[in-house]
Design an enzyme around this catalytic site. Structure first.
Site, PDB file in Angstrom:
ATOM      1  N   THR A 211       0.742  -1.172  -0.016  1.00 49.71           N
ATOM      2  CA  THR A 211       0.019  -0.008  -0.080  1.00 49.71           C
ATOM      3  C   THR A 211       0.929   1.074  -0.112  1.00 49.71           C
ATOM      4  O   THR A 211       1.508   1.559   0.930  1.00 49.71           O
ATOM      5  CB  THR A 211      -0.869  -0.118   1.279  1.00 49.71           C
ATOM      6  OG1 THR A 211      -1.635  -1.259   1.131  1.00 49.71           O
ATOM      7  CG2 THR A 211      -1.732   1.272   1.380  1.00 49.71           C
TER       8      THR A 211
ATOM      9  N   CYS B  17      -3.020  -2.464   9.049  1.00 50.92           N
ATOM     10  CA  CYS B  17      -3.783  -1.555   7.719  1.00 50.92           C
ATOM     11  C   CYS B  17      -4.483  -0.610   8.246  1.00 50.92           C
ATOM     12  O   CYS B  17      -4.173   0.873   7.884  1.00 50.92           O
ATOM     13  CB  CYS B  17      -4.446  -2.347   6.790  1.00 50.92           C
ATOM     14  SG  CYS B  17      -3.168  -3.636   6.094  1.00 50.92           S
TER      15      CYS B  17
HETATM   16  P1  NAD Z   1       5.067  -7.149   6.970  1.00 51.63           P
HETATM   17  O1  NAD Z   1       5.560  -6.072   7.953  1.00 51.63           O
HETATM   18  O2  NAD Z   1       4.199  -8.283   7.595  1.00 51.63           O
HETATM   19  O3  NAD Z   1       6.051  -8.045   6.192  1.00 51.63           O
HETATM   20  C1  NAD Z   1       6.954  -7.007   5.542  1.00 51.63           C
HETATM   21  C2  NAD Z   1       8.007  -7.865   4.893  1.00 51.63           C
HETATM   22  O4  NAD Z   1       8.980  -7.134   4.152  1.00 51.63           O
HETATM   23  C3  NAD Z   1       8.976  -8.200   6.122  1.00 51.63           C
HETATM   24  O5  NAD Z   1       9.136  -9.435   6.246  1.00 51.63           O
HETATM   25  C4  NAD Z   1      10.329  -7.408   5.901  1.00 51.63           C
HETATM   26  O6  NAD Z   1      11.370  -8.018   6.376  1.00 51.63           O
HETATM   27  C5  NAD Z   1      10.276  -7.235   4.462  1.00 51.63           C
HETATM   28  N1  NAD Z   1      10.970  -6.189   3.709  1.00 51.63           N
HETATM   29  C6  NAD Z   1      10.941  -5.098   4.032  1.00 51.63           C
HETATM   30  N2  NAD Z   1      11.847  -4.520   3.348  1.00 51.63           N
HETATM   31  C7  NAD Z   1      12.417  -5.229   2.547  1.00 51.63           C
HETATM   32  C8  NAD Z   1      13.293  -5.198   1.257  1.00 51.63           C
HETATM   33  N3  NAD Z   1      13.812  -4.067   0.678  1.00 51.63           N
HETATM   34  N4  NAD Z   1      13.660  -6.420   0.516  1.00 51.63           N
HETATM   35  C9  NAD Z   1      13.101  -7.680   0.995  1.00 51.63           C
HETATM   36  N5  NAD Z   1      12.117  -7.743   1.976  1.00 51.63           N
HETATM   37  C10 NAD Z   1      11.957  -6.473   2.636  1.00 51.63           C
HETATM   38  O7  NAD Z   1       3.727  -6.606   5.955  1.00 51.63           O
HETATM   39  P2  NAD Z   1       2.393  -6.705   5.513  1.00 51.63           P
HETATM   40  O8  NAD Z   1       1.379  -6.745   6.624  1.00 51.63           O
HETATM   41  O9  NAD Z   1       2.516  -8.174   4.804  1.00 51.63           O
HETATM   42  O10 NAD Z   1       2.124  -5.744   4.721  1.00 51.63           O
HETATM   43  C11 NAD Z   1       2.731  -5.432   3.521  1.00 51.63           C
HETATM   44  C12 NAD Z   1       2.080  -4.267   2.614  1.00 51.63           C
HETATM   45  O11 NAD Z   1       0.880  -4.863   2.061  1.00 51.63           O
HETATM   46  C13 NAD Z   1       1.965  -3.115   3.464  1.00 51.63           C
HETATM   47  O12 NAD Z   1       2.196  -1.873   2.548  1.00 51.63           O
HETATM   48  C14 NAD Z   1       0.602  -3.229   3.902  1.00 51.63           C
HETATM   49  O13 NAD Z   1       0.044  -1.950   4.236  1.00 51.63           O
HETATM   50  C15 NAD Z   1      -0.011  -3.910   2.670  1.00 51.63           C
HETATM   51  N6  NAD Z   1      -1.375  -4.706   3.006  1.00 51.63           N
HETATM   52  C16 NAD Z   1      -1.428  -5.403   4.203  1.00 51.63           C
HETATM   53  C17 NAD Z   1      -2.376  -6.419   4.456  1.00 51.63           C
HETATM   54  C18 NAD Z   1      -2.504  -7.047   5.873  1.00 51.63           C
HETATM   55  O14 NAD Z   1      -3.621  -7.794   5.926  1.00 51.63           O
HETATM   56  N7  NAD Z   1      -1.514  -7.431   6.297  1.00 51.63           N
HETATM   57  C19 NAD Z   1      -3.577  -6.266   3.805  1.00 51.63           C
HETATM   58  C20 NAD Z   1      -3.520  -5.541   2.469  1.00 51.63           C
HETATM   59  C21 NAD Z   1      -2.258  -4.653   2.325  1.00 51.63           C
END
Ligand code: NAD
Length: 442
Positions: free
Chosen positions: A125, A267
């Site tokens: 996002t 989120c």
């Molecule tokens: P999270 O924090 O659970 O995981 C993110 C991962 O990205 C981590 O494991 C981190 O180590 C890794 N990371 C960060 N920088 C990196 C890089 N440069 N290279 C490789 N890995 C890297 O995040 P999430 O909850 O899965 O959310 C991810 C995205 O999706 C966010 O933008 C969030 O807003 C969006 N989103 C989340 C949800 C949800 O329900 N969690 C739903 C829809 C959208």
């Protein structure tokens, strides 16, 4: 084009995206900077709790269709599509895009090693304009290649709900594809051709905005019903009946109309704050969004006030908190209302005993030794002066009330999620209070 896909960022979204793409028949590389996470996935252990994820991880690992790596560049070089699913956390109200930039740099370096066309899909996002102003220039700089010719970029926001993630990914209400390169859009359409849904094609920044507007609306809906619940209490009215009746209006719909102790998770609060902040940066004052946040900031304290309305001062009281995760079927505690509630109880001098079916380990990292961790929900209730239900786990909705009552010193039940029938609680000898219940509050 080959059928290899790299998913960069192995969190809730990345893991589920990777697993579902493997389900759709692709070979997937899951890339993350966190070597511990990668090692866990390599061993077939999901680093998070999400229904169905562990089983599918084991299955796809054994067939070789899912591999985890810390080497994003190498994985991208072997793939035809890369997804960016890294976190976009909020730091002091602003979106931290360093993860997105880092992922774009590595993807660019991977693309530099390729000779064929590559598609990058931004699923994280991100605020409107990020893909055009940050992602594309970063990939061009790192790869020495040209967007629209050597590679294409799409925005594909994710709408999955934690706790239901696999089902939501495979059965979305709609798939949004933001694009400016027709060829890249076709590749993404083809990628999702195994999923039946309505396709919404837009430009890049519209797709980015859709995700924020979607979450802001859901957040407002929850804050709306919570505000109505607080007003219902003043009139001795039960918000559940009010919510049921207004939810039947098709213009309103029943989802996200359950009063409780507020929304949390990774989120809604983060995205609402981000939208407020970017609007303010452009000299617009988003009063409606700010109000939704204000209601949500104080809503967790309503359960503490309900406990105080019966017990008076909480100093020295033993309070059992059932539920720590921000919602059921997840171990995610990011911005969970339980955190505010527990801190408020501790500040008031209460002794807090907590339980959650899945989030106990994460809770230990937050509360340390300041609370007592109970192995079962009934153990948490032993000798308690009050039980506060914070997360609507099924096991709490099915709490054996007669048995529970006998264990407590004072049988006070504060239902922060309205999952217990007040009449049944009363029959079992409980003093019942619930968010928006109304009765007993005047
Ligand atoms: P999270 O924090 O659970 O995981 C993110 C991962 O990205 C981590 O494991 C981190 O180590 C890794 N990371 C960060 N920088 C990196 C890089 N440069 N290279 C490789 N890995 C890297 O995040 P999430 O909850 O899965 O959310 C991810 C995205 O999706 C966010 O933008 C969030 O807003 C969006 N989103 C989340 C949800 C949800 O329900 N969690 C739903 C829809 C959208």
């Amino acid at each position: 084009m080959n059928r290899n896909i790299t998913v960069v960022g192995l969190g809730y979204v990345g893991l589920v995206t990777g697993i579902c793409l493997a389900d759709l028949g692709f070979r997937v590389f899951l890339a993350d900077l966190d070597a511990n996470k990668v090692e866990l996935v390599r061993r077939g252990v999901a680093p998070i709790y999400e229904p169905g994820v562990n089983e599918k991880l084991v299955k796809h690992r054994s067939t070789g269709s899912l591999e985890a790596t810390t080497n994003t560049i190498e994985a991208v070089a072997k793939s035809s599509v890369s997804f960016i699913t890294v976190g976009t956390p909020n730091v002091n109200g602003e979106v931290d895009l360093s993860g997105v930039k880092g992922a774009a740099e590595d993807i660019g370096a991977g693309i530099a090693e390729k000779n064929d066309y590559h598609v990058v899909v931004v699923k994280s996002t991100v605020i409107p304009g990020t893909t055009e102003e940050l992602v594309i220039p970063t990939i061009e700089a790192a790869s020495g290649k040209v967007e629209g010719k050597d590679f294409g970029v799409c925005v594909n926001p994710e709408f999955l709900r934690e706790g239901n993630a696999i089902r939501d990914f495979m059965n979305p209400d709609r798939i949004v594809i933001g694009y400016r390169d027709e060829r890249a859009c076709k590749v993404v359409e083809e990628l999702f051709s195994g999923i039946k849904s309505i396709l919404v094609k837009t430009d890049l920044r519209t797709a980015e905005m859709i995700k924020y507007a979607n979450n802001a609306f859901l957040a407002m809906k929850i804050s709306f019903i919570n505000e109505v619940a607080n007003i219902c209490e003043l009139f001795g009215v039960d918000v559940k009946q009010v919510a049921y009746a207004i939810g039947l209006d098709f213009r309103i719909n029943p989802e996200f109309l359950r009063a409780g102790c507020g929304f949390g998770g990774s989120c809604l609060p983060k995205d609402l704050r981000a939208l407020i902040s970017v609007a303010r940066n452009k000299n617009y004052n988003p009063v409606l969004l700010e109000a939704a946040l204000t209601v949500n900031n104080r809503q967790p304290l309503r359960v503490v006030e309900l406990a105080e309305s019966v017990l008076g001062e909480l100093r020295g009281r033993r309070i059992a908190v059932l539920g720590l995760a921000f919602k059921p079927e997840t171990d995610d505690m990011r911005e969970a209302p339980s955190i505010k509630i527990i801190h408020a109880l501790l500040e008031r001098g209460a002794k807090v005993v907590v339980h959650d079916p899945k989030a106990m380990e994460k809770a230990k990292g937050i509360f340390g030794e300041t609370v007592v961790y109970a192995e079962t929900s009934l153990n948490a209730l032993r000798g308690a002066d009050c039980c506060i239900i914070v997360t609507e786990w099924k096991e709490y909705a099915e709490l054996p009330l007669e048995e529970a009552k006998k264990l407590m010193r004072i049988p006070l039940l504060v239902d922060g999620r309205r999952i217990i029938d007040p009449a049944k609680a009363a029959e079992s000898g409980f003093i019942y209070r619930g968010i928006g219940w109304g009765k007993g509050m005047q």
